[in-house]
Design an enzyme around this catalytic site. Sequence first.
Site, PDB file in Angstrom:
ATOM      1  CB  SER A 183      -3.859  16.917  24.175  1.00 12.17           C
ATOM      2  OG  SER A 183      -3.740  16.414  22.867  1.00 12.17           O
ATOM      3  CG  HIS A 297      -0.960  20.508  21.365  1.00  8.73           C
ATOM      4  ND1 HIS A 297      -2.255  20.740  21.770  1.00  8.73           N
ATOM      5  CD2 HIS A 297      -0.733  19.177  21.588  1.00  8.73           C
ATOM      6  CE1 HIS A 297      -2.789  19.612  22.218  1.00  8.73           C
ATOM      7  NE2 HIS A 297      -1.886  18.650  22.120  1.00  8.73           N
TER       8      HIS A 297
END
Length: 318
Positions: A183, A297
Amino acid sequence: MNMQALHAVLLGAVLLAFPAECVLARPELDRPAGPTVADTGSAAYRFENLNFVSADGERRYRVVVAIPRLPAAATGYPAVYLLDGNAALAALDEPLLQTLAGDDPPVIVALGYEAPLRFNVRSRAFDYTPPLADGQSYVDELAGDRKGGGAGHFLDLLEQRIKPAVEKLAPVDRSRQTLWGHSYGGLFVLHVLATRPEAFQSYAAADPSLWWRRGEMIERLRAVAGSWSRSGFRLLVMRSGKDHDGAGPAGASPEAMAVRRQAVASVPEDAARQLARELSGWPGLSVHYREFPTLTHGGLLPVSLKPALRLSMGHLDD
């Protein structure tokens, strides 16, 4: 590097090594770190703790160094540096460490914060995001109470203080150093590749936040392409297959979620794949791209560690 160097691999076998919740969960930013393998011990590794404070005194770091019990090669151990060290360390377990133990195992450096949570949201938002073009920090557009733009300062800390301290604990082969991030951490990985690539030889970016400042990192990398004249570098880009709507983690304010959705929408859904394709054209940079279609994610974070650890040992395709 031509397009034959670019690989898209679905790693179903890797997914089986992790709990089912890893496949479905978003990042749990308020989840306690809890006991880790560093606390319970390992037959394959021993652990040392290091502590640092940022130059401005605003951030405190707890760095856990996992050192193989197997003696190093004559040139030293490979080393892999893991951002979001609290969360990364929580994702490591003894079976995974055992798989590394007999094959030129790496020193594993978990770059965490002195906090009981897996993620220190405010600190990582500053440390992992690049500065503006003029070198200045800025107010994070996702949250007005935190700053961004400290990536250069954090890289200085890593290069000037953390790495030398690690090398006092274990012999490290400086020609075999890997950086992993997820991320915002993945964004930092690409920032280092673009600005100080010699800091590491291998880079692993899992779901890098390419939407940062509406795709500015993509443009910064493109600006570097014409002057890139290096050899022997490797990049692994990994992407999850779900939860790319920009909703953000549970508990985010409606305003922050709206800003995030706008930012995510500013880059193509397959921006990571496209970027990997572009970077595969850089001479001397071996680029591999892997998708994990069943992962969100948040679920990609723990799963992406094994390929990164293998990358640090010189293995890209298994």
